[in-house]
Design a protein around this motif. Sequence first.
Motif, PDB file in Angstrom:
ATOM      1  N   SER A  58       0.825  -1.210   0.000  1.00  0.00           N
ATOM      2  CA  SER A  58       0.000   0.000   0.000  1.00  0.00           C
ATOM      3  C   SER A  58       0.859   1.259   0.000  1.00  0.00           C
ATOM      4  CB  SER A  58      -0.940  -0.003   1.210  1.00  0.00           C
ATOM      5  OG  SER A  58      -0.215  -0.014   2.420  1.00  0.00           O
ATOM      6  N   ASP A  59       1.982   1.242   0.730  1.00  0.00           N
ATOM      7  CA  ASP A  59       2.892   2.398   0.724  1.00  0.00           C
ATOM      8  C   ASP A  59       3.481   2.596  -0.670  1.00  0.00           C
ATOM      9  OD1 ASP A  59       2.440   2.891   3.375  1.00  0.00           O
ATOM     10  OD2 ASP A  59       4.263   1.884   4.087  1.00  0.00           O
ATOM     11  N   ARG A  60       3.859   1.482  -1.308  1.00  0.00           N
ATOM     12  CA  ARG A  60       4.406   1.568  -2.667  1.00  0.00           C
ATOM     13  C   ARG A  60       3.377   2.142  -3.627  1.00  0.00           C
ATOM     14  NH1 ARG A  60       4.991  -2.659  -6.487  1.00  0.00           N
ATOM     15  NH2 ARG A  60       2.786  -3.071  -5.949  1.00  0.00           N
ATOM     16  N   ASP A  61       2.140   1.617  -3.548  1.00  0.00           N
ATOM     17  CA  ASP A  61       1.092   2.071  -4.461  1.00  0.00           C
ATOM     18  C   ASP A  61       0.726   3.533  -4.218  1.00  0.00           C
ATOM     19  OD1 ASP A  61       1.094  -0.434  -5.501  1.00  0.00           O
ATOM     20  OD2 ASP A  61      -0.788  -1.084  -4.560  1.00  0.00           O
ATOM     21  N   SER A  62       0.776   3.957  -2.979  1.00  0.00           N
ATOM     22  CA  SER A  62       0.464   5.355  -2.662  1.00  0.00           C
ATOM     23  C   SER A  62       1.475   6.297  -3.312  1.00  0.00           C
ATOM     24  CB  SER A  62       0.442   5.557  -1.150  1.00  0.00           C
ATOM     25  OG  SER A  62       0.209   6.920  -0.823  1.00  0.00           O
ATOM     26  N   ASP A  63       2.762   5.959  -3.220  1.00  0.00           N
ATOM     27  CA  ASP A  63       3.792   6.788  -3.858  1.00  0.00           C
ATOM     28  C   ASP A  63       3.639   6.768  -5.376  1.00  0.00           C
ATOM     29  OD1 ASP A  63       4.906   7.644  -1.539  1.00  0.00           O
ATOM     30  OD2 ASP A  63       6.691   6.376  -1.625  1.00  0.00           O
ATOM     31  N   PHE A  64       3.274   5.617  -5.920  1.00  0.00           N
ATOM     32  CA  PHE A  64       3.095   5.509  -7.370  1.00  0.00           C
ATOM     33  C   PHE A  64       1.948   6.400  -7.840  1.00  0.00           C
ATOM     34  CE2 PHE A  64       1.184   3.574 -11.140  1.00  0.00           C
ATOM     35  CZ  PHE A  64       2.291   3.445 -11.965  1.00  0.00           C
ATOM     36  N   GLU A  65       0.851   6.396  -7.113  1.00  0.00           N
ATOM     37  CA  GLU A  65      -0.310   7.183  -7.505  1.00  0.00           C
ATOM     38  C   GLU A  65      -0.067   8.683  -7.340  1.00  0.00           C
ATOM     39  OE1 GLU A  65      -2.879   6.045  -9.010  1.00  0.00           O
ATOM     40  OE2 GLU A  65      -2.260   3.948  -8.846  1.00  0.00           O
ATOM     41  N   ASP A  66       0.787   9.069  -6.405  1.00  0.00           N
ATOM     42  CA  ASP A  66       1.047  10.494  -6.161  1.00  0.00           C
ATOM     43  C   ASP A  66       1.922  11.126  -7.241  1.00  0.00           C
ATOM     44  OD1 ASP A  66      -0.448  10.505  -3.886  1.00  0.00           O
ATOM     45  OD2 ASP A  66       1.246  10.268  -2.508  1.00  0.00           O
ATOM     46  N   TRP A  67       2.654  10.290  -7.997  1.00  0.00           N
ATOM     47  CA  TRP A  67       3.568  10.831  -9.016  1.00  0.00           C
ATOM     48  C   TRP A  67       2.788  11.307 -10.235  1.00  0.00           C
ATOM     49  CZ3 TRP A  67       5.001   8.719 -13.978  1.00  0.00           C
ATOM     50  CH2 TRP A  67       6.056   9.400 -14.597  1.00  0.00           C
ATOM     51  N   GLN A  68       3.210  12.447 -10.792  1.00  0.00           N
ATOM     52  CA  GLN A  68       2.625  12.976 -12.016  1.00  0.00           C
ATOM     53  C   GLN A  68       3.653  12.900 -13.137  1.00  0.00           C
ATOM     54  OE1 GLN A  68       1.177  16.940 -11.280  1.00  0.00           O
ATOM     55  NE2 GLN A  68      -0.556  16.220 -10.067  1.00  0.00           N
ATOM     56  N   GLU A  69       3.215  12.422 -14.278  1.00  0.00           N
ATOM     57  CA  GLU A  69       4.118  12.264 -15.412  1.00  0.00           C
ATOM     58  C   GLU A  69       4.805  13.582 -15.756  1.00  0.00           C
ATOM     59  OE1 GLU A  69       3.985  10.788 -20.088  1.00  0.00           O
ATOM     60  OE2 GLU A  69       2.307  10.326 -18.750  1.00  0.00           O
ATOM     61  N   ASN A  70       6.070  13.475 -16.157  1.00  0.00           N
ATOM     62  CA  ASN A  70       6.899  14.611 -16.560  1.00  0.00           C
ATOM     63  C   ASN A  70       7.362  15.453 -15.364  1.00  0.00           C
ATOM     64  OD1 ASN A  70       8.117  15.463 -18.975  1.00  0.00           O
ATOM     65  ND2 ASN A  70       6.927  17.352 -18.971  1.00  0.00           N
ATOM     66  N   THR A  71       7.239  14.879 -14.158  1.00  0.00           N
ATOM     67  CA  THR A  71       7.800  15.518 -12.976  1.00  0.00           C
ATOM     68  C   THR A  71       8.822  14.589 -12.354  1.00  0.00           C
ATOM     69  OG1 THR A  71       6.137  14.613 -11.458  1.00  0.00           O
ATOM     70  CG2 THR A  71       5.635  16.726 -12.515  1.00  0.00           C
ATOM     71  N   VAL A  72       9.679  15.142 -11.516  1.00  0.00           N
ATOM     72  CA  VAL A  72      10.675  14.337 -10.815  1.00  0.00           C
ATOM     73  C   VAL A  72       9.986  13.565  -9.692  1.00  0.00           C
ATOM     74  CG1 VAL A  72      12.784  14.401  -9.425  1.00  0.00           C
ATOM     75  CG2 VAL A  72      12.527  15.946 -11.377  1.00  0.00           C
ATOM     76  N   PHE A  73      10.279  12.286  -9.579  1.00  0.00           N
ATOM     77  CA  PHE A  73       9.661  11.450  -8.550  1.00  0.00           C
ATOM     78  C   PHE A  73      10.278  11.757  -7.190  1.00  0.00           C
ATOM     79  CE2 PHE A  73       9.691   7.223  -6.287  1.00  0.00           C
ATOM     80  CZ  PHE A  73       8.361   7.283  -5.896  1.00  0.00           C
TER      81      PHE A  73
END
Length: 379
Positions: A58-73
């Motif tokens: 769930s922590d992994r998926d939360s970080d994945f969902e928060d990322w926006q394409e073309n931005t730095v992770f």
Amino acid sequence: MKKTFFTTLSLLVILNFFTGCYSVFNGGTGGLIVDAESTSSPKRGIANVDIYAYTSESDRDSDFEDWQENTVFSPSTSYYGHTSTDAEGSFVISNIVWKESSPDFGKDADYTTIYLLYYHENYGLTKDQTVITSDSTSDTVYAELTAIKKTTALNISIYDVATSNLTSNNVLVKVSVPQNTDTIDAPAKVYEQIIAGNGSINISYPRWKNADDKAAGKENTPEVSLTYSQSADTITWKACANNEAAGDYAFLTDNFRINKTIQNTSYNISLYGKATRVAVPTVSGTYGTNDGVILSMKASDSSGNFTIDCGETTTYAQTIGTSGTQTHGNFSGLGSGFYIDDAAYTGKYKEIQVKFISSGSDISQKTLRSDIASYNFTL
């Protein structure tokens, strides 16, 4: 007294039951991250991929969902381990610790699932997972990533128009590369590099403008803009035009931009400039037949007045060959070490009007070219 002791002992037994019935294990993982579209065998590894390991899905998926394409992770602090791939795309994350109340192999061994994120500017963010076993670090990961950005090598050559040779000046080149798509409004990325003569700048940009282009295999062809200027405290060289047909080699304005449409993975660009501080050619020759005559040379300024000092010398005798024959009235060294600043001339080279003076009188006038190092005159 005995009853109190029994109650205390019972509490300790119960507490130990809930807190002490688990085992702690550690292990690690590693592997290889490659380019999915690589045509080599094996496929080309991807360097500098950030690997984040999570023990919680769930922590992994939360970080994945928060990322926006073309931005730095930028992950949260919930990930357990982090590393980056080497030049061949390999990585290792060791000493991942977990606890288990009912290990499958008793207290001696266990396995667990580790949840992964891979991030690279040109490949975006990708989810994965792997199973690791205790007391080992093995290569359990193999992942193929597909680029979401395209990389182009700009092969840049910078010439002096006066000589058609590559310049020896250090030139700061700036390239502005659009990063927006039809759905993402992102600022342009600016690449900077100092180049003397020629060099290469690797730029990246969104591979597709929209989903339809991606499905059709139509890749983005952005228009980039370039500026360049001498990298020095004292500017003696500037960008200029290179229009041979029109004879136009004028200096470019301070706010100039050169636009290029990039279509390939390698793109050649030629840039041009010329000196704003030109060296006065060295002048030698003969004046009459008398030795000891003082000669001076002056150059004209932008108003046409001969106000620029270009040195003084004295005529002398010179022996020719081994016979002892001498010539007289020789002079040399006029103009050597002198410079003229001019950021307005429009030709490939600057024409320098000079006159020669002796005993306060003008004796001759000549036109010199800044692209010719030396002259020899009979005055």
